[in-house]
Structure formats: C-alpha cells, structure tokens
Write an enzyme that holds these catalytic residues in place. Structure first.
Site, mmCIF file in Angstrom:
data_model
loop_
_atom_site.group_PDB
_atom_site.id
_atom_site.type_symbol
_atom_site.label_atom_id
_atom_site.label_comp_id
_atom_site.label_asym_id
_atom_site.label_seq_id
_atom_site.Cartn_x
_atom_site.Cartn_y
_atom_site.Cartn_z
ATOM 1 N N SER A 24 0.805 -1.224 0.000
ATOM 2 C CA SER A 24 0.000 0.000 0.000
ATOM 3 C C SER A 24 0.832 1.264 0.000
ATOM 4 O O SER A 24 0.351 2.318 -0.419
ATOM 5 C CB SER A 24 -0.944 0.012 1.203
ATOM 6 N N ASP B 71 -3.226 8.013 8.198
ATOM 7 C CA ASP B 71 -4.202 7.135 8.835
ATOM 8 C C ASP B 71 -3.458 6.192 9.779
ATOM 9 O O ASP B 71 -2.306 6.452 10.126
ATOM 10 C CB ASP B 71 -5.056 6.399 7.792
ATOM 11 N N HIS C 174 -0.422 4.634 7.349
ATOM 12 C CA HIS C 174 0.355 5.262 6.284
ATOM 13 C C HIS C 174 0.771 6.695 6.597
ATOM 14 O O HIS C 174 0.016 7.436 7.233
ATOM 15 C CB HIS C 174 -0.457 5.255 4.983
#
Length: 367
Positions: free
Chosen positions: A34, A323, A326
């Site tokens: 991600s 978040d 990340h």
C-alpha cells in the site's frame, strides 16, 4: 497496508543511466504494497484494502481518491519527480498499453500484499508478490512481441524495485488468526521469508531484471495502529526488532545473490534510521504529531481506514501519519528528500523535465 517504508524505499530504483538503444529513457517496474500502490486495488472490486473513499487524495490533483493510501503523493512519486523519472501507472489502469509501458514503466504494487501468498488474506483481493511477478511476466511477453530482440535491452536497463514485507508481519505473523503465527518463531519466520524472497528475485532475474533494489522495513511497531493496540501507547518494540532482523537478513541475501547471478546489480536500501528519527523526533523536522493519525474517528480507534465520517486534523502538514498505517504527504516528502540525499539519487532522464507536483498541502476543509 502499513508504514512499511520499505515502500519508501522502493524508490531508490531511481539511480539511473539512460537506456541506450530502443528507447530514450529509464523506466521503473515497482513491486510493492500500500505504500507504493497507485491504484491497482481500486480496480479490485472485492478488495477490503481500499483507498477509494474521501479523504484519500485530498491533497493530490483534483482532491479525489486516486488509489493512493495517503492524502497526497507516495514517496515513489516524489523521488521520481525529483530525479526525472516518469510515474509508472498502475498495472490495472485501463489506459495501459505497450507504448505507455515503454514511456513510463509499470507499478504492480497492491495494498495488503506481501511476500507470502497468505499474507493479508482477510483483505480478500490483493496482489501478493508472486502474483505481481506473474503480471510482470505478461508484461515482458507484451513488450517482446512489440520490440523483438531489443526488449531484452529495455528490461536489462530498467530499474526494478521490490518493497514489501511489513504486511507479512502486521497482517500475518503477528496476528493469531494466521497459522504462521504459531508455526514459526521470530527467527524461523524470517528465514521462511528470505527463502521465499530469494526464489522470487531469481524469477525476476530470469525475466530480465538486472538493476534491482529491495527496500527494507521501517519501524513498523511505531505506526498508530501498533501504538493504539499496545497497553502503553508506545511503540511496539518487538515489531521494530523484527523489522531490524528482516533488514539484516535481506541485506545479506542481496549481497549473496549479487555475487552469484550474472550481470546482476542487486542492492538493498535501508531507510529505517531516517524514518525512525522522524517518528522519534518530529519537532526536529517540523511536525508536531507522530503518534496518531490525521484522519480519524476521534476516540473511536483504531478506525483502520480514513472515512468520509472521519475528522481531519487542523494542519495536515504537521502530522507524520495520515491514517493508522500510512504516512502523510508531508512525511513522504521529507522521507523522499532524505532518501535522495542518503542514497545519492541522480537525475535519471535529465533531458525530460520532471512533472509539477500534484500536491499542495492545505488546512482541513473544516477551517
């Protein structure tokens, strides 16, 4: 998903020399999770690892979600922009074709993906590294059909980045719902990861990858998710020690492989110290928060993703984390600049102007 700076690293692919032959610029092929995903999971309809809702992308381009797991740019975006490299599109981008690949390369990264196929299984759909390599094999066939013998030179001069690993711990080994958590201990699990990674890198070499960098892990025990799950609210030192052990093992693996494989420039990129210093000393770098997410549901934590119902921090440029997993655009920019200095990245395609950044950090829309 997570603060796997590995990803951060992925970017070192950028040290480059122009392709001499069929094409005029260096491109990169990115394999990651991600931290590097630029939209692949957006096209996986059943994936639970998504960055498709506001406020993801709020500081990028038109401010709408674009598949990046942050409010703005990834580290790879920033390093590429600053070193003259094009931004590789997501493999699943509908506009991808042979000409786009020759001009920009491809990004196969997928949120939730890991070195192991079983990692992140509860996300339902994601591309583990084996799948990403399978997709790359299809890319080599496509380009070979177009370029013929010149394709070998194109891939040999391209830059390859492999930046995964944190999910194999955070979304596998450290979670008791996965059998790996009781089948292995810390040492044998890392050995298992290294055996798998070696097989994967050998396949990439067989497919033509010669200039390759594997990025190490950052202090994954310090991401907000890990802190909130601890009783003290402090970094989970076991997770950080696992990251350091992974980095040591991966570094040794790359040295060994580079000495045995023909014409292989296989290198290891370690940014643990850079990221750790940003997290431990945020004020030194202009941040005022490095332990909680900018986008959250207030006291309801952990809210694993940023949601339309979430509340944003007052100043996104002052938060290290966007978040629970990340980093923010501002943190990514700082990390990217530190990596450029640490690894001495050069301007790869100096004849091509770098694109203007698509991010301008702004205060929360509530202000």
């Amino acid at each position: 998903m997570k603060f796997n700076v590995a990803v951060t690293l992925l970017l070192v692919s950028l040290v480059g020399i122009a392709i001499q032959g069929c094409h005029g610029k260096v491109v990169q092929f990115i394999f990651g999770d991600s931290l590097s995903d630029v939209g692949n999971n957006k096209y996986l309809p059943r994936s639970l690892a998504q960055a498709s809702l506001p406020f993801y992308g709020i500081d990028f381009g038109n401010g709408l979600p674009n598949g990046r797991f942050t409010n703005g740019r990834t580290v790879a975006d920033i390093i590429g922009d600053n070193t003259g490299l094009p931004r590789p599109p997501a493999f699943l981008d509908p506009s991808l074709n042979e000409d786009v690949i020759l001009e920009n390369g491809v990004n196969y990264a997928s949120g939730g993906g890991g070195i192991l196929n079983q990692t992140g299984g509860y996300f339902i759909q994601r591309f583990p590294l084996w799948k990403q390599i399978e997709l790359f094999q299809g890319t080599t066939e496509l380009i070979t059909n177009k370029l013929g013998k010149q394709a070998a030179e194109f891939f040999q001069d391209a830059r390859f980045v492999v930046a995964l690993g944190s999910n194999d711990f955070i979304n596998n080994y450290l979670m008791p719902v996965y059998s790996d958590s009781w089948k292995y201990n810390d040492e044998t699990f890392i050995e298992y990861l290294m055996e798998t990674l070696e097989q994967q890198l050998r396949v990439l070499h067989n497919l033509g990858a010669r200039q390759l960098m594997v990025f190490g892990l950052g202090p994954m025990g310090c991401i907000p998710l890990q802190r909130i799950l601890s009783t003290s609210g402090q970094c989970q030192e076991r997770a950080n020690k696992l990251a350091l052990s992974f980095n040591k093992a991966a570094s040794n693996l790359l040295v060994n492989m580079a000495s045995k494989l023909s014409n292989a420039s296989f290198k290891f990129g370690d940014a643990y110290d850079v990221v750790n210093d940003v997290i431990r000393n945020p004020y030194k770098y202009g941040f005022n928060n490095s332990d909680s997410p900018c986008c959250s549901l207030g006291n309801i934590r952990p809210a694993l993703t940023c949601l339309p119902a979430s509340t944003l921090c007052e100043d996104r440029s002052k938060y290290v984390f966007w978040d629970e997993y990340h980093p923010s655009d501002s943190a990514n920019e700082l990390i990217a600049n530190e990596l450029i200095k640490k690894f001495g990245f050069l301007d790869v395609n100096s004849h091509a102007p770098a694109p203007a950044p698509e991010s301008a950090i702004a205060p929360s829309p509530d202000e």
